[in-house]
Design a protein around this motif. Sequence first.
Motif, PDB file in Angstrom:
ATOM      1  N   VAL A 117      45.600  44.074  43.700  1.00 24.68           N
ATOM      2  CA  VAL A 117      45.811  42.626  43.741  1.00 24.68           C
ATOM      3  C   VAL A 117      44.604  41.857  43.227  1.00 24.68           C
ATOM      4  CG1 VAL A 117      47.553  42.718  45.550  1.00 24.68           C
ATOM      5  CG2 VAL A 117      45.152  42.526  46.182  1.00 24.68           C
ATOM      6  N   GLN A 118      43.481  42.560  43.073  1.00 23.43           N
ATOM      7  CA  GLN A 118      42.296  41.921  42.515  1.00 23.43           C
ATOM      8  C   GLN A 118      41.484  42.980  41.786  1.00 23.43           C
ATOM      9  OE1 GLN A 118      39.835  40.042  45.436  1.00 23.43           O
ATOM     10  NE2 GLN A 118      38.387  39.270  43.948  1.00 23.43           N
ATOM     11  N   VAL A 119      41.186  42.710  40.513  1.00 25.87           N
ATOM     12  CA  VAL A 119      40.384  43.636  39.713  1.00 25.87           C
ATOM     13  C   VAL A 119      39.210  42.891  39.087  1.00 25.87           C
ATOM     14  CG1 VAL A 119      42.280  45.194  39.146  1.00 25.87           C
ATOM     15  CG2 VAL A 119      41.784  43.288  37.641  1.00 25.87           C
ATOM     16  N   PRO A 120      38.110  43.612  38.878  1.00 28.08           N
ATOM     17  CA  PRO A 120      36.997  42.989  38.165  1.00 28.08           C
ATOM     18  C   PRO A 120      37.431  42.713  36.717  1.00 28.08           C
ATOM     19  CG  PRO A 120      36.333  45.084  39.139  1.00 28.08           C
ATOM     20  CD  PRO A 120      37.808  44.956  39.305  1.00 28.08           C
ATOM     21  N   ASN A 121      37.154  41.542  36.239  1.00 27.70           N
ATOM     22  CA  ASN A 121      37.533  41.222  34.856  1.00 27.70           C
ATOM     23  C   ASN A 121      36.433  40.426  34.172  1.00 27.70           C
ATOM     24  OD1 ASN A 121      37.847  38.840  36.219  1.00 27.70           O
ATOM     25  ND2 ASN A 121      39.932  38.462  35.580  1.00 27.70           N
ATOM     26  N   GLY A 122      35.203  40.872  34.376  1.00 29.53           N
ATOM     27  CA  GLY A 122      34.062  40.164  33.834  1.00 29.53           C
ATOM     28  C   GLY A 122      33.949  40.207  32.327  1.00 29.53           C
ATOM     29  N   ASN A 123      34.548  41.212  31.728  1.00 26.20           N
ATOM     30  CA  ASN A 123      34.470  41.299  30.270  1.00 26.20           C
ATOM     31  C   ASN A 123      35.668  42.073  29.724  1.00 26.20           C
ATOM     32  OD1 ASN A 123      33.851  44.189  30.198  1.00 26.20           O
ATOM     33  ND2 ASN A 123      31.848  43.630  30.989  1.00 26.20           N
TER      34      ASN A 123
ATOM     35  N   ARG B  49      35.793  44.872  28.159  1.00 28.50           N
ATOM     36  CA  ARG B  49      35.746  46.317  28.437  1.00 28.50           C
ATOM     37  C   ARG B  49      36.324  46.616  29.822  1.00 28.50           C
ATOM     38  NH1 ARG B  49      36.656  51.091  26.862  1.00 28.50           N
ATOM     39  NH2 ARG B  49      35.239  52.680  27.582  1.00 28.50           N
ATOM     40  N   ASP B  50      35.970  45.801  30.827  1.00 24.24           N
ATOM     41  CA  ASP B  50      36.546  45.979  32.170  1.00 24.24           C
ATOM     42  C   ASP B  50      38.067  45.892  32.115  1.00 24.24           C
ATOM     43  OD1 ASP B  50      34.075  46.243  33.399  1.00 24.24           O
ATOM     44  OD2 ASP B  50      34.002  44.163  34.100  1.00 24.24           O
ATOM     45  N   GLU B  51      38.570  44.890  31.408  1.00 25.45           N
ATOM     46  CA  GLU B  51      40.022  44.701  31.320  1.00 25.45           C
ATOM     47  C   GLU B  51      40.690  45.882  30.626  1.00 25.45           C
ATOM     48  OE1 GLU B  51      40.778  40.869  29.568  1.00 25.45           O
ATOM     49  OE2 GLU B  51      39.550  39.854  31.079  1.00 25.45           O
ATOM     50  N   GLU B  52      40.038  46.405  29.592  1.00 27.00           N
ATOM     51  CA  GLU B  52      40.581  47.555  28.870  1.00 27.00           C
ATOM     52  C   GLU B  52      40.647  48.791  29.775  1.00 27.00           C
ATOM     53  OE1 GLU B  52      38.836  50.317  25.372  1.00 27.00           O
ATOM     54  OE2 GLU B  52      38.873  48.167  24.925  1.00 27.00           O
ATOM     55  N   ILE B  53      39.559  49.052  30.486  1.00 25.30           N
ATOM     56  CA  ILE B  53      39.516  50.209  31.389  1.00 25.30           C
ATOM     57  C   ILE B  53      40.557  50.056  32.489  1.00 25.30           C
ATOM     58  CG2 ILE B  53      38.115  51.375  33.140  1.00 25.30           C
ATOM     59  CD1 ILE B  53      35.688  50.795  31.281  1.00 25.30           C
ATOM     60  N   ASN B  54      40.610  48.881  33.110  1.00 19.26           N
ATOM     61  CA  ASN B  54      41.563  48.658  34.195  1.00 19.26           C
ATOM     62  C   ASN B  54      43.006  48.806  33.728  1.00 19.26           C
ATOM     63  OD1 ASN B  54      39.481  48.163  36.008  1.00 19.26           O
ATOM     64  ND2 ASN B  54      39.520  45.969  35.656  1.00 19.26           N
ATOM     65  N   SER B  55      43.281  48.406  32.496  1.00 18.59           N
ATOM     66  CA  SER B  55      44.664  48.446  32.002  1.00 18.59           C
ATOM     67  C   SER B  55      45.208  49.869  31.920  1.00 18.59           C
ATOM     68  CB  SER B  55      44.783  47.746  30.649  1.00 18.59           C
ATOM     69  OG  SER B  55      44.170  48.507  29.629  1.00 18.59           O
TER      70      SER B  55
END
Length: 77
Positions: free
Chosen positions: A18-24, A26-32
């Motif tokens: 329900v909450q993910v780090p999305n500071g940049n 690269r974070d969004e890519e890894i989380n996806s």
Amino acid sequence: MQVRVTVQDGKVTAADVVQVPNGNQRDEEINSYAVPVLNQEVLDAQSAGIDSVSGATVTSDGYVQSLQSALDAAHLS
């Protein structure tokens, strides 16, 4: 990272972030790619004893810590 689990009849039926780090980006890519794998591993393992996703160690570690807290709150650990 914040993980929510859905429990029915003592069994984990869903795990969602329900909450993910999305500071940049690269974070969004890894989380996806890592989060769906981790969610499925929880359903398969029915515990926080899941493997880290290759290339996503920090995400995996944060996921497992939050997952353990969610399972503790649901009295499943």
